[in-house]
Enzyme design. Structure first.
Site, PDB file in Angstrom:
ATOM      1  N   ASP A 184      -6.693  -3.923  -6.041  1.00  0.00           N
ATOM      2  CA  ASP A 184      -6.353  -2.609  -5.472  1.00  0.00           C
ATOM      3  C   ASP A 184      -4.904  -2.213  -5.776  1.00  0.00           C
ATOM      4  OD1 ASP A 184      -8.077  -4.385  -4.089  1.00  0.00           O
ATOM      5  OD2 ASP A 184      -8.195  -3.090  -2.342  1.00  0.00           O
TER       6      ASP A 184
ATOM      7  N   ASP B 257       0.788  -1.235   0.000  1.00  0.00           N
ATOM      8  CA  ASP B 257       0.000   0.000   0.000  1.00  0.00           C
ATOM      9  C   ASP B 257       0.820   1.285   0.000  1.00  0.00           C
ATOM     10  OD1 ASP B 257      -2.614  -1.017  -0.145  1.00  0.00           O
ATOM     11  OD2 ASP B 257      -2.605  -1.527   1.982  1.00  0.00           O
TER      12      ASP B 257
HETATM   13  N1  GLY Z   1      -7.481  -1.306  -0.478  1.00  0.00           N
HETATM   14  C1  GLY Z   1      -8.456  -1.741   0.412  1.00  0.00           C
HETATM   15  C2  GLY Z   1      -9.842  -1.327   0.082  1.00  0.00           C
HETATM   16  O1  GLY Z   1     -10.152  -0.866  -0.989  1.00  0.00           O
HETATM   17  O2  GLY Z   1     -10.693  -1.471   0.940  1.00  0.00           O
END
Ligand code: GLY
Length: 402
Positions: free
Chosen positions: A179, A117
């Site tokens: 994601d 992330d």
């Molecule tokens: N990246 C985690 C979400 O979209 O909840």
């Protein structure tokens, strides 16, 4: 005589047309202006406090109280990012000071090794800060963060590993989630800034592998693909935040749309553009998309039409569509109109919180993680972030058009 009459009619019609255009432009500009006015009222409440390493706005708890997080939580970059966007729109130096203050507390994230992330955390905060100020310190932080992130790339798999930080992520050997497309933007940037192609090559390879393995024939995407880290083969495809392995988690579809649009911007590879168009088509023509275009948290959620919506997915989709409308001449108007519709809806009282309420988040009615019973019908800092981003993109397009 006739000539004179025609001239008068023509002049009158032109006047009405011009007046109509000016009124339409004012209405559209008014939408953006009013939305930022409300955003300022909300954001300033937390922004003007001392930056708090335990209270970076993320959402609300089940009892409606404020939920703040520490640097290192995947959402920690969105609040500073929203402050940068507000500075970008208002040009008010106070927003810059507040954005700097809330950005600086995230520096240590650049060395965080246990997650993919880093793009979300560093590029929304330091990335926007660097874009708007050129601060060389911010550039150093992002490059260091990029060096940390690429260590998670496995050439055999062709992807950056998403998770190993959570206890539950041990159930997958090498999970890659849709994601993760969003974290690639920082890597493309790092190659541009340093001239070292390693970041670009990893980002492009990741995007191509994901394109091959994450998507179904209808261009909806799985949330999680689990790879064998030795052979690179896919072991399983499924979900974590969607309602079923074969469903279409709304935000995931948005991450894909936005991610492939961004990959086209960065590489000019038509494969990515065509893929983004197909994802857009899937989302925009989905039978369960409600009339106001704010999707249910999963496009196949049980209990539709009673299921909670996800305003974060809507904001993300609007932002992605606005960028895609710039690259896709044949669908330009369709994408622009759909994004405009979403923005008008999010800007209405239905989704925008009354100033002073909603724990000072801008938007209501998002869904974080329904299967974990977490952040359901709640505000989310990333809904606010992508909403402000979409408003800025919308504004820029309007300015160019008018
Ligand atoms: N990246 C985690 C979400 O979209 O909840």
């Amino acid at each position: 005589m006739n000539m004179r009459r025609e001239f008068i009619i023509f002049t009158f019609a032109s006047l009405i047309l011009t007046l109509g255009c000016v009124m339409k432009k004012n209405q559209e500009n008014k939408l953006v202006k009013e939305a930022f006015d409300k955003a300022e009222k909300q954001l300033k409440y937390v922004a003007q406090k001392p930056a708090d390493t335990t209270g970076i706005p993320r959402s609300t708890n089940k009892d409606g109280s404020f939920h703040g997080v520490k640097p290192g939580d995947w959402t920690c970059g969105f609040f500073p990012g929203s402050l940068w966007y507000t500075y970008e729109f208002t040009k008010n130096e106070q927003w810059k000071k507040d954005a700097e203050k809330w950005t600086n507390i995230l520096e240590k994230v650049k060395n965080q090794k246990n997650t993919h992330d880093l793009g979300f955390m560093l590029f929304c905060s330091f990335g926007n800060g660097y874009r708007l100020t050129g601060n060389p310190k911010y550039k150093e932080v992002i490059i260091e963060g990029s060096n940390t992130l690429i260590k998670r790339f496995n050439p055999k798999v062709g992807c950056i590993k998403s998770w190993d930080r959570y206890p539950w992520s041990a159930k997958w050997q090498y999970p890659v989630i849709i994601d993760n497309m969003m974290n690639l933007e920082m890597l493309f940037w790092a190659t541009r800034e340093t001239g070292d192609s390693i970041y670009y090559n990893i980002a492009k390879t990741h995007a191509l592998t994901t394109l091959k393995n994450h998507f179904r024939n209808d261009f909806s995407s799985y949330h999680v693909v689990n790879y064998d880290s030795i052979t690179g083969e896919v072991i399983t495809r499924g979900t974590h935040q969607g309602c079923a392995d074969e469903s279409a988690w709304a935000r995931g579809q948005g991450w894909g749309l936005y991610g492939y649009t961004m990959c086209y911007r960065e590489t000019k590879d038509k494969t990515f553009l065509e893929h983004a168009e197909k994802i857009a088509n899937y989302i925009l023509t989905h039978k369960n998309m409600p009339g106001d275009m704010v999707p249910y948290w999963d496009l196949f959620a049980p209990d539709i039409p009673k299921s909670p919506r996800d305003a974060s997915a809507a904001a993300l989709i609007a932002s992605g569509l606005l960028e895609l409308s710039e690259y896709s001449p044949k669908n330009k108007e369709e994408y622009f109109k759909a994004a405009e519709k979403i923005l008008k809806c999010l800007a209405s009282d239905q989704y925008t919180a009354e100033p002073g309420t909603n724990q000072y988040f801008i938007l209501k009615h998002s869904t974080g993680n329904y299967p974990s019973n977490s952040e359901i019908d709640a505000p989310l800092s990333y809904a606010d972030y992508y909403y402000l981003e979409a408003l800025l993109r919308y504004n820029k397009i309007l300015e160019r058009r008018n």
